[in-house]
Scaffold this motif. Structure first.
Motif, PDB file in Angstrom:
ATOM      1  N   ASP A  29     -24.825 -78.990  17.841  1.00  8.49           N
ATOM      2  CA  ASP A  29     -25.551 -79.587  18.964  1.00  8.49           C
ATOM      3  C   ASP A  29     -26.257 -78.525  19.794  1.00  8.49           C
ATOM      4  O   ASP A  29     -27.422 -78.681  20.189  1.00  8.49           O
ATOM      5  CB  ASP A  29     -24.597 -80.392  19.849  1.00  8.49           C
ATOM      6  CG  ASP A  29     -24.395 -81.813  19.340  1.00  8.49           C
ATOM      7  OD1 ASP A  29     -25.221 -82.264  18.504  1.00  8.49           O
ATOM      8  OD2 ASP A  29     -23.433 -82.471  19.761  1.00  8.49           O
ATOM      9  N   GLU A  30     -25.561 -77.425  20.068  1.00 12.20           N
ATOM     10  CA  GLU A  30     -26.159 -76.349  20.872  1.00 12.20           C
ATOM     11  C   GLU A  30     -27.360 -75.738  20.169  1.00 12.20           C
ATOM     12  O   GLU A  30     -28.391 -75.459  20.797  1.00 12.20           O
ATOM     13  CB  GLU A  30     -25.108 -75.284  21.172  1.00 12.20           C
ATOM     14  CG  GLU A  30     -24.034 -75.740  22.155  1.00 12.20           C
ATOM     15  CD  GLU A  30     -22.938 -74.703  22.333  1.00 12.20           C
ATOM     16  OE1 GLU A  30     -22.918 -73.710  21.567  1.00 12.20           O
ATOM     17  OE2 GLU A  30     -22.092 -74.884  23.230  1.00 12.20           O
ATOM     18  N   ILE A  31     -27.233 -75.532  18.857  1.00 14.34           N
ATOM     19  CA  ILE A  31     -28.354 -74.976  18.089  1.00 14.34           C
ATOM     20  C   ILE A  31     -29.530 -75.950  18.079  1.00 14.34           C
ATOM     21  O   ILE A  31     -30.689 -75.561  18.309  1.00 14.34           O
ATOM     22  CB  ILE A  31     -27.908 -74.665  16.648  1.00 14.34           C
ATOM     23  CG1 ILE A  31     -26.901 -73.514  16.637  1.00 14.34           C
ATOM     24  CG2 ILE A  31     -29.121 -74.316  15.774  1.00 14.34           C
ATOM     25  CD1 ILE A  31     -26.275 -73.257  15.274  1.00 14.34           C
ATOM     26  N   GLU A  32     -29.229 -77.216  17.831  1.00 15.18           N
ATOM     27  CA  GLU A  32     -30.288 -78.225  17.747  1.00 15.18           C
ATOM     28  C   GLU A  32     -31.035 -78.362  19.064  1.00 15.18           C
ATOM     29  O   GLU A  32     -32.274 -78.437  19.098  1.00 15.18           O
ATOM     30  CB  GLU A  32     -29.675 -79.569  17.349  1.00 15.18           C
ATOM     31  CG  GLU A  32     -30.708 -80.653  17.084  1.00 15.18           C
ATOM     32  CD  GLU A  32     -30.076 -81.934  16.568  1.00 15.18           C
ATOM     33  OE1 GLU A  32     -30.846 -82.854  16.245  1.00 15.18           O
ATOM     34  OE2 GLU A  32     -28.834 -82.029  16.508  1.00 15.18           O
ATOM     35  N   ILE A  33     -30.306 -78.389  20.167  1.00 17.71           N
ATOM     36  CA  ILE A  33     -30.944 -78.520  21.487  1.00 17.71           C
ATOM     37  C   ILE A  33     -31.853 -77.328  21.754  1.00 17.71           C
ATOM     38  O   ILE A  33     -32.992 -77.477  22.225  1.00 17.71           O
ATOM     39  CB  ILE A  33     -29.873 -78.644  22.587  1.00 17.71           C
ATOM     40  CG1 ILE A  33     -29.171 -80.004  22.494  1.00 17.71           C
ATOM     41  CG2 ILE A  33     -30.490 -78.464  23.979  1.00 17.71           C
ATOM     42  CD1 ILE A  33     -27.930 -80.111  23.366  1.00 17.71           C
ATOM     43  N   GLU A  34     -31.377 -76.134  21.419  1.00 14.96           N
ATOM     44  CA  GLU A  34     -32.176 -74.933  21.662  1.00 14.96           C
ATOM     45  C   GLU A  34     -33.436 -74.917  20.802  1.00 14.96           C
ATOM     46  O   GLU A  34     -34.536 -74.593  21.282  1.00 14.96           O
ATOM     47  CB  GLU A  34     -31.339 -73.683  21.399  1.00 14.96           C
ATOM     48  CG  GLU A  34     -32.041 -72.371  21.726  1.00 14.96           C
ATOM     49  CD  GLU A  34     -32.396 -72.229  23.199  1.00 14.96           C
ATOM     50  OE1 GLU A  34     -33.343 -71.467  23.507  1.00 14.96           O
ATOM     51  OE2 GLU A  34     -31.737 -72.872  24.058  1.00 14.96           O
ATOM     52  N   LEU A  35     -33.317 -75.285  19.541  1.00 15.32           N
ATOM     53  CA  LEU A  35     -34.472 -75.246  18.641  1.00 15.32           C
ATOM     54  C   LEU A  35     -35.528 -76.283  18.996  1.00 15.32           C
ATOM     55  O   LEU A  35     -36.689 -76.139  18.622  1.00 15.32           O
ATOM     56  CB  LEU A  35     -34.016 -75.441  17.189  1.00 15.32           C
ATOM     57  CG  LEU A  35     -33.228 -74.289  16.569  1.00 15.32           C
ATOM     58  CD1 LEU A  35     -32.790 -74.626  15.152  1.00 15.32           C
ATOM     59  CD2 LEU A  35     -34.052 -73.005  16.568  1.00 15.32           C
TER      60      LEU A  35
END
Length: 415
Positions: free
Chosen positions: A157-163
């Motif tokens: 989730d953290e990676i997806e939100i940042e990307l």
């Protein structure tokens, strides 16, 4: 060659070869211009044995750093390691090449590395959850499946939100931390060691995120590297100057953090073995000597020479045939292999290379005389070419073009 090597140069070369294949009626060609693995792989066995023994030993936390000139076979070694460990139950090998990126930025790198990581675990995920269909579904489906099962949910989730952010540059430090946290969690969940191979690792410095990431991204990975328990990192690099920045210099971030292996071209004996194994025709000792002298034992050029020799029906293959076919390669394939790299240089850098072309070694004062430029000015051009991996400094005031076949092409094209 620049970062599009695998996806651009190999694709163009393969097009030429497919065209030749059609023209000559479908010859069963055994040489390859792609990284040589499985039956096409030759020699390097002591190195492969050492790498496999070390990388699969959880008591050893050091990976390998391969350094060597372009086309010398580093990628073949890394691909062969990946192939030989593919069926091991205690490791997952993830191979990723920075030169395969279509867009040279942090967002693309992060997305593609995560995708490659998930592909590496696809089989284990399907076995654990008894879902054979996961072996065929797109990577995005595996991504959603992992989130639904709670595995790595917070990290993903953290990676997806940042990307997905578009309003500011991405948080490079956070992405590095989260990507390596994902490899660690997957390794822990499936009780395996993750062998993460990043081919042309120094190219991370050139990734853009508004501006170039620079050496900061290497230092961040080094910091994260210290905490890894389920992941071992292996890297490679073609340009000595950038590998010094990363791992070879005492001031580099990864100094003494890798087992350094310098990959050299084949000697004359191995060059002959490669040609004899695949040609299935007699080749004279003088022809092998000529092939070695012209290619300097660089596997890529030996493979290219072999593929061109397959188009001939001469037996035995002699020195004259080798020299004629090599000239044909420079004429027919040279522009495809070298032009983009050459014409991306500045006018003065190109002129410097032309002044050096065809010479085994070039003295600074001789290059200066040919260019009608002062030695101090020419030294700057040479320094730029060294950084780009196109020239090597042999000793004080003596230089040579790093790639001998590139040097031959320059001499042929601009004579």
């Amino acid at each position: 060659m620049g970062r599009g090597r695998s996806c651009r140069y190999y694709r163009l070369l393969d097009y030429q070869i497919r065209r030749c294949y059609v023209l000559i009626g479908g010859v069963n060609m055994s040489f390859t211009l792609k990284p040589a693995i499985k039956d096409n792989f030759i020699d390097r066995e002591p190195l492969l044995d050492e790498m496999i023994t070390t990388l699969t030993n959880r008591k050893i936390d050091m990976g390998f750093a391969l350094i060597g000139p372009r086309r010398v076979g580093k990628t073949s070694i890394l691909r062969e390691i990946t192939h030989r460990l593919a069926n091991r139950k205690d490791v997952v090998v993830v191979y990723f090449c920075l030169w395969d990126l279509v867009e040279n930025n942090l967002r693309e790198f992060s997305r593609q590395l995560i995708k490659t990581l998930l592909v590496g675990f696809r089989g284990r995920i399907s076995v654990k959850y008894k879902l054979k269909r996961l072996l065929q579904v797109p990577v995005e489906t595996i991504y959603e499946f992992l989130k639904a099962t709670g595995i790595s949910l917070r990290i993903l989730d953290e990676i997806e939100i940042e990307l997905r952010r578009k309003d500011r540059p991405l948080d490079a430090n956070m992405l590095v931390e989260r990507i390596f946290a994902l490899t660690e969690e997957l390794g822990r969940e499936y009780r395996v060691r993750v062998i993460l191979i990043i081919d042309e690792f120094p190219s991370l410095i050139d990734l853009t995120n508004g501006k170039k990431l620079g050496e900061g991204v290497i230092r961040k990975i080094r910091t994260v590297h210290e905490t890894l328990e389920n992941t071992v990192l292996c890297i490679s690099g073609s340009i000595r100057k950038t590998m010094e920045i990363v791992a070879l210099s005492s001031s580099s971030a990864f100094y003494r953090q890798f087992i350094i292996k310098r990959i050299e071209p084949f000697d004359e004996l191995l060059s002959g073995q490669l040609l004899e194994k695949n040609l299935k025709r007699r080749i004279t000792s003088s022809a092998i000597e000529a092939a070695y002298n012209l290619t300097k034992g660089i596997p890529f050029y030996l493979q290219l020479l072999g593929r061109q020799l397959e188009r001939t029906d001469v037996e035995p293959i002699n020195k004259e045939v080798i020299e004629r076919v090599f000239e044909e390669i420079l004429t027919e394939e040279g522009d495809i292999i070298f032009s983009e790299e050459f014409y991306r240089l500045s006018d003065r850098e190109r002129a410097t290379l032309r002044a050096m072309a065809g010479m085994e070694k070039s003295k600074l004062n001789e290059i200066s005389r040919r260019l009608e430029e002062g030695a101090n000015v020419v030294s700057k051009y040479l320094a730029y070419l060294i950084i780009k991996g196109m020239v090597r400094k042999e000793e004080r005031g003596v230089y040579k073009i790093a790639d001998p076949v590139f040097s031959s092409w320059l001499k042929e094209k601009f004579r």
